[in-house]
Scaffold this motif. Structure first.
Motif, PDB file in Angstrom:
ATOM      1  N   LEU A 288       0.815  -1.212   0.000  1.00 21.49           N
ATOM      2  CA  LEU A 288       0.000   0.000   0.000  1.00 21.49           C
ATOM      3  C   LEU A 288       0.851   1.267   0.000  1.00 21.49           C
ATOM      4  N   PHE A 289       2.071   1.203   0.526  1.00 21.64           N
ATOM      5  CA  PHE A 289       2.984   2.339   0.434  1.00 21.64           C
ATOM      6  C   PHE A 289       3.306   2.626  -1.028  1.00 21.64           C
ATOM      7  N   VAL A 290       3.640   1.579  -1.769  1.00 25.26           N
ATOM      8  CA  VAL A 290       3.975   1.758  -3.186  1.00 25.26           C
ATOM      9  C   VAL A 290       2.753   2.220  -3.973  1.00 25.26           C
ATOM     10  N   VAL A 291       1.591   1.615  -3.720  1.00 23.48           N
ATOM     11  CA  VAL A 291       0.366   2.027  -4.409  1.00 23.48           C
ATOM     12  C   VAL A 291       0.047   3.489  -4.110  1.00 23.48           C
ATOM     13  N   GLY A 292       0.166   3.893  -2.854  1.00 24.16           N
ATOM     14  CA  GLY A 292      -0.090   5.280  -2.488  1.00 24.16           C
ATOM     15  C   GLY A 292       0.890   6.246  -3.130  1.00 24.16           C
ATOM     16  N   ALA A 293       2.158   5.856  -3.194  1.00 23.05           N
ATOM     17  CA  ALA A 293       3.158   6.708  -3.827  1.00 23.05           C
ATOM     18  C   ALA A 293       2.892   6.859  -5.324  1.00 23.05           C
ATOM     19  N   VAL A 294       2.502   5.783  -5.968  1.00 19.75           N
ATOM     20  CA  VAL A 294       2.178   5.856  -7.407  1.00 19.75           C
ATOM     21  C   VAL A 294       0.948   6.736  -7.624  1.00 19.75           C
ATOM     22  N   LEU A 295      -0.055   6.593  -6.771  1.00 20.12           N
ATOM     23  CA  LEU A 295      -1.233   7.459  -6.895  1.00 20.12           C
ATOM     24  C   LEU A 295      -0.870   8.924  -6.646  1.00 20.12           C
ATOM     25  N   GLY A 296       0.022   9.178  -5.694  1.00 25.16           N
ATOM     26  CA  GLY A 296       0.494  10.536  -5.456  1.00 25.16           C
ATOM     27  C   GLY A 296       1.241  11.087  -6.655  1.00 25.16           C
ATOM     28  N   ARG A 297       2.025  10.245  -7.299  1.00 28.12           N
ATOM     29  CA  ARG A 297       2.744  10.661  -8.516  1.00 28.12           C
ATOM     30  C   ARG A 297       1.765  11.015  -9.623  1.00 28.12           C
ATOM     31  N   TRP A 298       0.750  10.150  -9.819  1.00 31.48           N
ATOM     32  CA  TRP A 298      -0.235  10.419 -10.867  1.00 31.48           C
ATOM     33  C   TRP A 298      -1.024  11.697 -10.578  1.00 31.48           C
TER      34      TRP A 298
ATOM     35  N   ILE B  55       7.092  15.964  -5.195  1.00 31.33           N
ATOM     36  CA  ILE B  55       7.736  15.055  -4.247  1.00 31.33           C
ATOM     37  C   ILE B  55       6.895  14.936  -2.982  1.00 31.33           C
ATOM     38  N   LEU B  56       6.348  16.057  -2.542  1.00 31.86           N
ATOM     39  CA  LEU B  56       5.491  16.050  -1.357  1.00 31.86           C
ATOM     40  C   LEU B  56       4.263  15.163  -1.570  1.00 31.86           C
ATOM     41  N   LEU B  57       3.643  15.235  -2.736  1.00 34.51           N
ATOM     42  CA  LEU B  57       2.473  14.389  -3.016  1.00 34.51           C
ATOM     43  C   LEU B  57       2.837  12.913  -3.037  1.00 34.51           C
ATOM     44  N   ILE B  58       4.000  12.583  -3.558  1.00 39.40           N
ATOM     45  CA  ILE B  58       4.439  11.185  -3.565  1.00 39.40           C
ATOM     46  C   ILE B  58       4.622  10.696  -2.128  1.00 39.40           C
ATOM     47  N   GLY B  59       5.258  11.508  -1.288  1.00 37.26           N
ATOM     48  CA  GLY B  59       5.462  11.129   0.108  1.00 37.26           C
ATOM     49  C   GLY B  59       4.166  11.002   0.881  1.00 37.26           C
ATOM     50  N   LEU B  60       3.262  11.952   0.660  1.00 39.89           N
ATOM     51  CA  LEU B  60       1.968  11.885   1.350  1.00 39.89           C
ATOM     52  C   LEU B  60       1.162  10.663   0.903  1.00 39.89           C
ATOM     53  N   GLY B  61       1.207  10.354  -0.379  1.00 42.51           N
ATOM     54  CA  GLY B  61       0.495   9.172  -0.867  1.00 42.51           C
ATOM     55  C   GLY B  61       1.056   7.886  -0.281  1.00 42.51           C
ATOM     56  N   GLY B  62       2.379   7.775  -0.230  1.00 38.56           N
ATOM     57  CA  GLY B  62       3.002   6.588   0.355  1.00 38.56           C
ATOM     58  C   GLY B  62       2.701   6.453   1.830  1.00 38.56           C
ATOM     59  N   GLY B  63       2.777   7.558   2.551  1.00 42.71           N
ATOM     60  CA  GLY B  63       2.469   7.537   3.984  1.00 42.71           C
ATOM     61  C   GLY B  63       1.021   7.192   4.255  1.00 42.71           C
ATOM     62  N   ALA B  64       0.127   7.722   3.429  1.00 42.09           N
ATOM     63  CA  ALA B  64      -1.296   7.416   3.599  1.00 42.09           C
ATOM     64  C   ALA B  64      -1.570   5.937   3.344  1.00 42.09           C
ATOM     65  N   GLY B  65      -0.901   5.361   2.365  1.00 42.68           N
ATOM     66  CA  GLY B  65      -1.068   3.937   2.097  1.00 42.68           C
ATOM     67  C   GLY B  65      -0.598   3.081   3.258  1.00 42.68           C
ATOM     68  N   ALA B  66       0.542   3.432   3.839  1.00 41.96           N
ATOM     69  CA  ALA B  66       1.066   2.680   4.985  1.00 41.96           C
ATOM     70  C   ALA B  66       0.140   2.818   6.196  1.00 41.96           C
ATOM     71  N   GLN B  67      -0.399   4.010   6.421  1.00 36.17           N
ATOM     72  CA  GLN B  67      -1.314   4.210   7.544  1.00 36.17           C
ATOM     73  C   GLN B  67      -2.629   3.470   7.332  1.00 36.17           C
ATOM     74  N   LEU B  68      -3.084   3.398   6.101  1.00 35.11           N
ATOM     75  CA  LEU B  68      -4.296   2.638   5.785  1.00 35.11           C
ATOM     76  C   LEU B  68      -4.089   1.157   6.099  1.00 35.11           C
ATOM     77  N   ALA B  69      -2.917   0.633   5.766  1.00 35.66           N
ATOM     78  CA  ALA B  69      -2.613  -0.767   6.076  1.00 35.66           C
ATOM     79  C   ALA B  69      -2.572  -0.993   7.582  1.00 35.66           C
ATOM     80  N   ARG B  70      -1.988  -0.050   8.324  1.00 34.47           N
ATOM     81  CA  ARG B  70      -1.902  -0.169   9.769  1.00 34.47           C
ATOM     82  C   ARG B  70      -3.297  -0.146  10.410  1.00 34.47           C
ATOM     83  N   ALA B  71      -4.164   0.747   9.905  1.00 37.45           N
ATOM     84  CA  ALA B  71      -5.530   0.827  10.437  1.00 37.45           C
ATOM     85  C   ALA B  71      -6.292  -0.464  10.151  1.00 37.45           C
ATOM     86  N   TRP B  72      -6.123  -1.022   8.958  1.00 37.72           N
ATOM     87  CA  TRP B  72      -6.775  -2.290   8.619  1.00 37.72           C
ATOM     88  C   TRP B  72      -6.311  -3.399   9.562  1.00 37.72           C
TER      89      TRP B  72
END
Length: 81
Positions: free
Chosen positions: A21-31, A54-71
């Protein structure tokens, strides 16, 4: 949700899901950055557009990791117990 410590298998699952989910979030942030004209890897060096991309890529990756943690917490309980 159990109150016991998560097993090693469950913690391995957490790590795997967080990585994916970190990678998926980072890719979505890039897009999203590209859609907004904020190219993190553009030829302009470290311009404002690149920094915000770069900030959007980082925020997307972080959001993906936090989503996995919440799940994981919702399904298996806190991994720190």
């Amino acid at each position: 949700m159990s109150e016991a410590r998560p097993s090693t298998r469950q913690l391995l699952l957490l790590g795997l899901v967080q990585a994916v989910l970190f990678v998926v979030g980072a890719v979505l942030g890039r897009w999203l950055g590209l859609a907004l004209g904020l190219d993190a890897f553009g030829p302009g060096g470290y311009s404002n557009n690149a920094i915000f991309g770069i900030l959007l890529i980082g925020l997307g990756g972080g959001a993906g990791a936090q989503l996995a943690r919440a799940w994981f917490t919702r399904r298996y309980g806190s991994p720190r117990s």
